[in-house]
Design a protein around this motif. Structure first.
Motif, short mmCIF file in Angstrom:
data_model
loop_
_atom_site.label_atom_id
_atom_site.label_comp_id
_atom_site.label_asym_id
_atom_site.label_seq_id
_atom_site.Cartn_x
_atom_site.Cartn_y
_atom_site.Cartn_z
N ASP A 130 0.83 -1.21 0.00
CA ASP A 130 0.00 0.00 0.00
C ASP A 130 0.86 1.26 0.00
OD1 ASP A 130 -2.21 -1.61 0.00
OD2 ASP A 130 -2.60 -1.42 2.15
N LYS A 131 1.97 1.23 0.77
CA LYS A 131 2.84 2.41 0.81
C LYS A 131 3.53 2.60 -0.54
CE LYS A 131 6.56 4.62 3.38
NZ LYS A 131 7.44 4.57 4.57
N ALA A 132 4.05 1.52 -1.10
CA ALA A 132 4.72 1.61 -2.40
C ALA A 132 3.75 2.09 -3.47
CB ALA A 132 5.31 0.26 -2.78
N GLN A 133 2.56 1.57 -3.43
CA GLN A 133 1.55 1.95 -4.42
C GLN A 133 1.22 3.43 -4.34
OE1 GLN A 133 -1.71 -0.92 -5.45
NE2 GLN A 133 -2.91 0.56 -4.31
N GLU A 134 1.07 3.95 -3.12
CA GLU A 134 0.76 5.37 -2.93
C GLU A 134 1.89 6.26 -3.45
OE1 GLU A 134 -0.15 8.53 0.72
OE2 GLU A 134 0.12 6.38 1.13
N LEU A 135 3.12 5.92 -3.10
CA LEU A 135 4.27 6.72 -3.51
C LEU A 135 4.48 6.67 -5.03
CD1 LEU A 135 6.80 5.75 -0.69
CD2 LEU A 135 5.62 7.93 -0.95
N LEU A 136 4.32 5.50 -5.61
CA LEU A 136 4.59 5.36 -7.04
C LEU A 136 3.46 5.94 -7.89
CD1 LEU A 136 6.24 1.83 -7.12
CD2 LEU A 136 7.31 4.09 -6.97
N PHE A 137 2.23 5.85 -7.40
CA PHE A 137 1.14 6.54 -8.11
C PHE A 137 1.43 8.03 -8.18
CE2 PHE A 137 -2.34 3.22 -7.37
CZ PHE A 137 -2.28 2.83 -8.70
N HIS A 138 1.86 8.59 -7.05
CA HIS A 138 2.14 10.03 -7.00
C HIS A 138 3.28 10.39 -7.95
CE1 HIS A 138 2.55 14.07 -5.33
NE2 HIS A 138 3.86 13.84 -5.22
N ARG A 139 4.35 9.61 -7.94
CA ARG A 139 5.48 9.92 -8.82
C ARG A 139 5.10 9.75 -10.29
NH1 ARG A 139 10.67 11.01 -8.87
NH2 ARG A 139 11.97 10.27 -10.60
N HIS A 140 4.32 8.73 -10.59
CA HIS A 140 3.90 8.50 -11.97
C HIS A 140 3.13 9.72 -12.49
CE1 HIS A 140 2.71 5.32 -15.11
NE2 HIS A 140 2.36 6.49 -15.59
N LYS A 141 2.17 10.19 -11.70
CA LYS A 141 1.34 11.32 -12.14
C LYS A 141 2.14 12.61 -12.21
CE LYS A 141 -1.81 10.52 -9.00
NZ LYS A 141 -3.04 10.65 -8.18
N GLU A 142 3.14 12.75 -11.34
CA GLU A 142 3.91 13.99 -11.27
C GLU A 142 4.99 14.07 -12.35
OE1 GLU A 142 6.76 14.98 -7.92
OE2 GLU A 142 5.06 16.28 -7.41
N HIS A 143 5.66 12.94 -12.64
CA HIS A 143 6.82 12.98 -13.53
C HIS A 143 6.55 12.41 -14.93
CE1 HIS A 143 9.79 14.27 -10.49
NE2 HIS A 143 9.01 13.62 -9.64
N CYS A 144 5.58 11.53 -15.07
CA CYS A 144 5.30 10.96 -16.39
C CYS A 144 3.80 10.72 -16.56
CB CYS A 144 6.10 9.67 -16.60
SG CYS A 144 6.16 8.59 -15.15
N PRO A 145 3.00 11.78 -16.47
CA PRO A 145 1.55 11.62 -16.53
C PRO A 145 1.03 11.08 -17.85
CG PRO A 145 2.15 13.93 -16.73
CD PRO A 145 3.41 13.20 -16.38
N ASP A 146 1.79 11.26 -18.92
CA ASP A 146 1.33 10.82 -20.23
C ASP A 146 1.75 9.38 -20.55
OD1 ASP A 146 0.20 13.32 -20.68
OD2 ASP A 146 2.08 14.11 -21.51
N THR A 147 2.52 8.77 -19.67
CA THR A 147 2.96 7.40 -19.90
C THR A 147 1.86 6.43 -19.47
OG1 THR A 147 5.26 8.01 -19.50
CG2 THR A 147 4.70 5.66 -19.38
#
Length: 251
Positions: A130-147
């Protein structure tokens, strides 16, 4: 079985979970019909519930046998070395090696900074997941939202194939079979996991980038065996999904 179509080549995965007597019976039956069988498995996994593990027997009877140690899952040399050190070892040895390696593991900040959407993250506990999922969702949306995120169609009921499945975040449906992959937005995956709608992702489709469900520890992801049985000619076959073993046999 005699009334059904039997293909000329059969790929039999996880063969080391099949008791040797049962495997011998099936291979003999297939050999009589000229069927070539490619057996894939990992002798380091738990043995069959009953009966002997067939790996050693297959290795002695194969036409072609090969073991490969290529690890396509681990990215760091240290992790690859750890996996080699604990493979096929007793539990206490594995625990000792893991304890030695843990102090050198990256913290969450470094881990997230080095992550990219093509990485597959595996966790052994729901809290860590759950922690990894929360952190990686945030990074995905912040740094590569179009991927886009790759979703793997994996229904609980494997009979649900060749059916129309709703694709998360879209109004479309596609006819899917087991392990088909579709691309969706990170927002669609996040919403599907939060809402827990079977038709949109959690049980019917799994994220290839950030799996909603945890598997085993990343240090013990994939290793295995590939063996081939054939009553006729066979050509060398290799499988390079993680550390693996390859072989061919006459059954």
């Amino acid at each position: 079985m005699g009334q059904k179509f039997i293909p000329h080549i059969i790929i039999w995965d996880e063969v080391c979970t099949v008791p040797r007597p049962i495997l011998e019976t099936f291979l003999a039956w297939l050999e009589q019909r000229g069927v070539q069988v490619i057996c894939c498995s990992d002798q380091g996994q738990p043995p069959p519930i009953a009966g002997k593990m067939p790996h050693d027997w297959l290795r002695e009877h194969v036409v072609y046998y090969e073991e490969t140690e290529v690890d396509h899952r681990a990215k760091e040399d240290a992790l690859k070395a750890l996996k080699r050190a604990i493979r096929l070892q007793l539990d206490n040895v594995q625990c000792q090696e893991m304890r030695k390696a843990l102090p050198e593991c990256l913290g969450w900040e470094q881990f997230v900074a080095q992550w990219s959407p093509v990485d597959i993250i595996l966790t052994s506990r729901q809290k860590v997941r759950d922690k990894a999922q929360e952190l990686l969702f945030h990074r995905h949306k912040e740094h590569c939202p179009d991927t886009p995120v790759l979703l793997l169609y994996h229904p609980k009921d494997s009979r649900k194939q060749n059916i129309m499945v709703s694709i998360p975040g879209t109004d479309r449906k596609e006819e899917l079979v087991l392990n088909d992959i579709v691309e969706v937005t990170i927002e669609a995956v996040e919403q599907a996991i939060v809402s827990h709608k079977p038709a949109t992702g959690v049980s019917a489709m799994r994220s290839q980038s950030i799996p909603p469900r945890a598997s085993q520890s990343a240090t013990h992801r994939r290793s295995g065996s590939l063996m081939t049985t054939s009553s006729g000619q066979t050509s060398p076959t290799s499988l390079s999904l993680g550390s693996s073993t390859c072989a061919s046999s006459n059954g």
